[in-house]
Scaffold this motif. Sequence first.
Motif, PDB file in Angstrom:
ATOM      1  N   MET A   1       0.852  -1.164   0.000  1.00  0.00           N
ATOM      2  CA  MET A   1       0.000   0.000   0.000  1.00  0.00           C
ATOM      3  C   MET A   1       0.897   1.226   0.000  1.00  0.00           C
ATOM      4  N   THR A   3       0.635   5.322   0.383  1.00  0.00           N
ATOM      5  CA  THR A   3      -0.244   6.428   0.733  1.00  0.00           C
ATOM      6  C   THR A   3       0.503   7.729   0.487  1.00  0.00           C
ATOM      7  N   SER A  18       0.053  10.065  -9.276  1.00  0.00           N
ATOM      8  CA  SER A  18      -0.391   8.669  -9.290  1.00  0.00           C
ATOM      9  C   SER A  18       0.073   7.950 -10.550  1.00  0.00           C
ATOM     10  N   GLY A  31      -4.198  -1.320  -9.471  1.00  0.00           N
ATOM     11  CA  GLY A  31      -5.392  -0.735  -8.866  1.00  0.00           C
ATOM     12  C   GLY A  31      -5.109   0.628  -8.275  1.00  0.00           C
ATOM     13  N   LEU A  32      -6.143   1.395  -8.135  1.00  0.00           N
ATOM     14  CA  LEU A  32      -6.051   2.718  -7.526  1.00  0.00           C
ATOM     15  C   LEU A  32      -7.241   2.873  -6.601  1.00  0.00           C
ATOM     16  N   VAL A  33      -6.974   3.251  -5.368  1.00  0.00           N
ATOM     17  CA  VAL A  33      -8.033   3.529  -4.398  1.00  0.00           C
ATOM     18  C   VAL A  33      -7.888   4.989  -4.001  1.00  0.00           C
ATOM     19  N   ILE A  34      -8.970   5.721  -4.118  1.00  0.00           N
ATOM     20  CA  ILE A  34      -8.972   7.129  -3.740  1.00  0.00           C
ATOM     21  C   ILE A  34      -9.715   7.255  -2.416  1.00  0.00           C
ATOM     22  N   VAL A  35      -9.045   7.819  -1.424  1.00  0.00           N
ATOM     23  CA  VAL A  35      -9.683   8.119  -0.150  1.00  0.00           C
ATOM     24  C   VAL A  35      -9.676   9.634  -0.020  1.00  0.00           C
ATOM     25  N   HIS A  36     -10.854  10.217  -0.088  1.00  0.00           N
ATOM     26  CA  HIS A  36     -10.983  11.672  -0.038  1.00  0.00           C
ATOM     27  C   HIS A  36     -11.460  12.052   1.355  1.00  0.00           C
ATOM     28  N   ARG A  55      -4.160   6.982 -17.972  1.00  0.00           N
ATOM     29  CA  ARG A  55      -3.826   5.771 -17.211  1.00  0.00           C
ATOM     30  C   ARG A  55      -3.489   4.677 -18.173  1.00  0.00           C
TER      31      ARG A  55
END
Length: 55
Positions: A1, A3, A18, A31-36, A55
């Motif tokens: 991971m 961050t 990114s 994969g891409l996880v966006i945490v806003h 991308r």
Amino acid sequence: MITTWHPGESLAEVFEFSNEYAKHPALSLDGLVIVHVASEPDADRLLAHLGSADR
């Protein structure tokens, strides 16, 4: 991971990071996880920028 934190940067700059710099030397990061984290939700704007990012 991986961050990262991007205060004061535009969404274009965040997605550029990114796409260009979030790399692993031995593994493909598929994969891409966006945490806003914000006081107000803004999913539409984030997803619009994601859709236009190379991308």
